[in-house]
Design a protein around this motif. Structure first.
Motif, PDB file in Angstrom:
ATOM      1  N   MET A   1     -67.281 -50.661  20.829  1.00 39.41           N
ATOM      2  CA  MET A   1     -68.345 -50.355  21.676  1.00 39.41           C
ATOM      3  C   MET A   1     -69.261 -49.078  21.071  1.00 39.41           C
ATOM      4  N   ALA A   2     -70.218 -49.059  20.861  1.00 41.44           N
ATOM      5  CA  ALA A   2     -71.335 -48.022  20.632  1.00 41.44           C
ATOM      6  C   ALA A   2     -71.318 -47.196  21.983  1.00 41.44           C
ATOM      7  N   GLU A   3     -71.318 -45.717  21.545  1.00 42.00           N
ATOM      8  CA  GLU A   3     -71.492 -44.603  22.515  1.00 42.00           C
ATOM      9  C   GLU A   3     -72.832 -44.294  22.763  1.00 42.00           C
ATOM     10  N   THR A   4     -73.803 -44.723  21.968  1.00 44.41           N
ATOM     11  CA  THR A   4     -75.168 -44.801  22.366  1.00 44.41           C
ATOM     12  C   THR A   4     -75.929 -46.022  21.920  1.00 44.41           C
ATOM     13  N   ASP A   5     -77.082 -46.276  22.602  1.00 41.34           N
ATOM     14  CA  ASP A   5     -77.777 -47.404  22.275  1.00 41.34           C
ATOM     15  C   ASP A   5     -78.194 -47.589  20.987  1.00 41.34           C
ATOM     16  N   THR A   6     -78.420 -46.318  20.232  1.00 39.17           N
ATOM     17  CA  THR A   6     -78.996 -46.621  18.828  1.00 39.17           C
ATOM     18  C   THR A   6     -78.065 -46.440  17.731  1.00 39.17           C
ATOM     19  N   GLU A   7     -76.664 -46.259  18.173  1.00 40.48           N
ATOM     20  CA  GLU A   7     -75.612 -46.237  17.066  1.00 40.48           C
ATOM     21  C   GLU A   7     -75.094 -47.517  17.039  1.00 40.48           C
ATOM     22  N   THR A   8     -74.992 -48.123  15.609  1.00 43.01           N
ATOM     23  CA  THR A   8     -74.462 -49.545  15.391  1.00 43.01           C
ATOM     24  C   THR A   8     -72.977 -49.472  15.394  1.00 43.01           C
ATOM     25  N   TYR A   9     -72.405 -50.616  15.510  1.00 49.00           N
ATOM     26  CA  TYR A   9     -70.973 -50.648  15.420  1.00 49.00           C
ATOM     27  C   TYR A   9     -70.322 -50.250  14.306  1.00 49.00           C
ATOM     28  N   GLU A  10     -70.854 -50.388  13.010  1.00 50.58           N
ATOM     29  CA  GLU A  10     -70.353 -49.932  11.867  1.00 50.58           C
ATOM     30  C   GLU A  10     -70.391 -48.353  11.733  1.00 50.58           C
ATOM     31  N   ALA A  11     -71.360 -47.903  12.337  1.00 51.39           N
ATOM     32  CA  ALA A  11     -71.386 -46.452  12.495  1.00 51.39           C
ATOM     33  C   ALA A  11     -70.509 -45.904  13.200  1.00 51.39           C
ATOM     34  N   TRP A  12     -70.467 -46.415  14.256  1.00 52.15           N
ATOM     35  CA  TRP A  12     -69.365 -45.862  15.308  1.00 52.15           C
ATOM     36  C   TRP A  12     -68.078 -46.080  14.963  1.00 52.15           C
ATOM     37  N   LEU A  13     -67.749 -46.992  14.175  1.00 56.01           N
ATOM     38  CA  LEU A  13     -66.232 -47.214  13.714  1.00 56.01           C
ATOM     39  C   LEU A  13     -66.148 -46.336  12.252  1.00 56.01           C
ATOM     40  N   LYS A  14     -67.151 -45.886  11.393  1.00 55.02           N
ATOM     41  CA  LYS A  14     -66.822 -44.765  10.420  1.00 55.02           C
ATOM     42  C   LYS A  14     -66.860 -43.622  11.091  1.00 55.02           C
ATOM     43  N   ARG A  15     -67.563 -43.343  12.055  1.00 54.56           N
ATOM     44  CA  ARG A  15     -67.399 -42.014  12.776  1.00 54.56           C
ATOM     45  C   ARG A  15     -66.086 -41.837  13.257  1.00 54.56           C
ATOM     46  N   LYS A  16     -65.351 -42.922  13.935  1.00 54.49           N
ATOM     47  CA  LYS A  16     -64.251 -42.767  14.650  1.00 54.49           C
ATOM     48  C   LYS A  16     -63.123 -42.468  13.382  1.00 54.49           C
ATOM     49  N   GLU A  17     -63.426 -43.406  12.335  1.00 55.90           N
ATOM     50  CA  GLU A  17     -62.326 -43.014  11.368  1.00 55.90           C
ATOM     51  C   GLU A  17     -62.018 -41.667  10.798  1.00 55.90           C
ATOM     52  N   GLU A  18     -63.423 -41.102  10.347  1.00 53.44           N
ATOM     53  CA  GLU A  18     -63.492 -39.635  10.019  1.00 53.44           C
ATOM     54  C   GLU A  18     -62.991 -38.749  10.945  1.00 53.44           C
ATOM     55  N   GLU A  19     -63.311 -39.033  12.497  1.00 54.65           N
ATOM     56  CA  GLU A  19     -62.775 -38.243  13.382  1.00 54.65           C
ATOM     57  C   GLU A  19     -60.996 -38.357  13.259  1.00 54.65           C
ATOM     58  N   SER A  20     -60.556 -39.749  13.101  1.00 51.72           N
ATOM     59  CA  SER A  20     -58.790 -39.824  13.031  1.00 51.72           C
ATOM     60  C   SER A  20     -58.467 -38.978  11.928  1.00 51.72           C
ATOM     61  N   ARG A  21     -58.998 -39.066  10.752  1.00 52.66           N
ATOM     62  CA  ARG A  21     -58.805 -38.458   9.402  1.00 52.66           C
ATOM     63  C   ARG A  21     -58.670 -36.880   9.645  1.00 52.66           C
ATOM     64  N   THR A  22     -59.530 -36.410  10.436  1.00 49.24           N
ATOM     65  CA  THR A  22     -59.532 -34.929  10.490  1.00 49.24           C
ATOM     66  C   THR A  22     -58.496 -34.296  11.379  1.00 49.24           C
ATOM     67  N   LYS A  23     -58.288 -35.430  12.414  1.00 48.41           N
ATOM     68  CA  LYS A  23     -56.980 -34.959  13.223  1.00 48.41           C
ATOM     69  C   LYS A  23     -55.672 -35.056  12.452  1.00 48.41           C
ATOM     70  N   GLN A  24     -55.440 -36.046  11.582  1.00 54.70           N
ATOM     71  CA  GLN A  24     -54.397 -36.146  10.799  1.00 54.70           C
ATOM     72  C   GLN A  24     -54.476 -35.029   9.694  1.00 54.70           C
ATOM     73  N   ASN A  25     -55.378 -34.575   9.112  1.00 49.62           N
ATOM     74  CA  ASN A  25     -55.379 -33.559   8.127  1.00 49.62           C
ATOM     75  C   ASN A  25     -54.820 -32.265   8.870  1.00 49.62           C
ATOM     76  N   ALA A  26     -55.523 -31.899  10.033  1.00 47.92           N
ATOM     77  CA  ALA A  26     -55.041 -30.671  10.818  1.00 47.92           C
ATOM     78  C   ALA A  26     -53.533 -30.840  11.074  1.00 47.92           C
ATOM     79  N   PHE A  27     -53.111 -32.120  11.538  1.00 50.83           N
ATOM     80  CA  PHE A  27     -51.603 -31.971  11.848  1.00 50.83           C
ATOM     81  C   PHE A  27     -50.961 -31.809  10.601  1.00 50.83           C
ATOM     82  N   MET A  28     -51.028 -32.515   9.538  1.00 51.47           N
ATOM     83  CA  MET A  28     -50.254 -32.231   8.246  1.00 51.47           C
ATOM     84  C   MET A  28     -50.496 -30.826   7.779  1.00 51.47           C
TER      85      MET A  28
END
Length: 245
Positions: A1-28
């Motif tokens: 589900m998009a967090e803004t009205d203008t953000e597409t699902y694909e963009a939201w998914l890509k942003r969440k993936e980048e956030e997840s990878r950032t957290k993983q890198n910080a952890f490692m």
């Protein structure tokens, strides 16, 4: 589900993936820092995969396979009987049924067992054939059984393991739920190494794999509670491997 009205699902998914990878890198990175060494960024090389050639060529004679399988299966608290043919196997099971007062037996629906004549050998016992009646709840029937009777698809002497596959006519419950299990093992299916069995599954491909592949090495054993070894908690407490041939 998009967090803004203008953000597409694909963009939201890509942003969440980048956030997840950032957290993983910080952890490692934090782990590497605490270990006081640089973080490994590339997977280590694996020049050798699978069994070495000398092990693939390792082979025992038939008598050696029988001897080693028997020793290893017995070491895991199983029982082994060497019999000439299915007639002897039938008589052996009938004798055990009399000794142990077995009144209910469930067996797989296989050609070897269909022509074995267990029903005639045990007229006073009720024998159910797996999946032969659509009205039955077969897991419950297997749990009620004194004996379960199956035919091994493969066996490995080096590990003392029997392989039993699942299908519509070969329910896994037949080998998992009865109090006593009898595994009929034709000698031509007894191999030296476990790898001889596994390679066949690999070559068959994922789409043609059976519903279940079960490796049985004696009765159920568990040490979950205070490391106290208990037999028969999660499966049959008594297992017979009947070597036929």
């Amino acid at each position: 589900m998009a967090e803004t009205d203008t953000e597409t699902y694909e963009a939201w998914l890509k942003r969440k993936e980048e956030e997840s990878r950032t957290k993983q890198n910080a952890f490692m990175n934090e782990i590497a820092q605490k270990l006081n060494r640089p973080r490994v960024m590339e997977a280590p090389s694996h020049p050798f995969r699978g069994a070495p050639d000398f092990w693939k060529a390792y082979e025992w004679t038939e008598e050696e396979r029988i001897e080693r399988f028997t020793a290893n299966f017995k070491a895991a608290s199983g029982f082994v009987e060497r019999l000439t043919d299915l007639e002897e196997a039938k008589c052996f099971i009938a004798k055990k049924a009399e000794e142990l007062s077995a009144h209910y037996i469930v067996r797989q629906n296989q050609p070897e067992l269909n022509g074995m004549g267990l029903e005639e050998a045990l007229p006073d016992a009720k024998i159910s054939v797996w999946n032969s009646d659509s009205e039955q709840y077969w897991k419950a029937r297997a749990a009620e059984a004194d004996f379960g009777v199956v035919v091994a698809d493969h066996a490995a002497a080096y590990t003392g393991s029997v392989t039993v596959l699942s299908s519509g006519d070969k329910g896994r419950s037949v080998s998992l739920l009865p109090t006593v299990l009898f595994i009929i093992l034709p000698l031509e299916r007894l191999k030296t190494r476990l790898g001889e069995i596994l390679i066949g599954f690999d070559e068959a491909g994922r789409e043609r794999l059976p519903a279940g592949i079960h490796f049985i090495s004696g009765p159920s054993r568990s040490s979950d509670i205070e490391n106290a070894l208990t037999i028969g908690v999660h499966g049959p407490g008594v297992v017979y491997a009947l070597l036929v041939g």
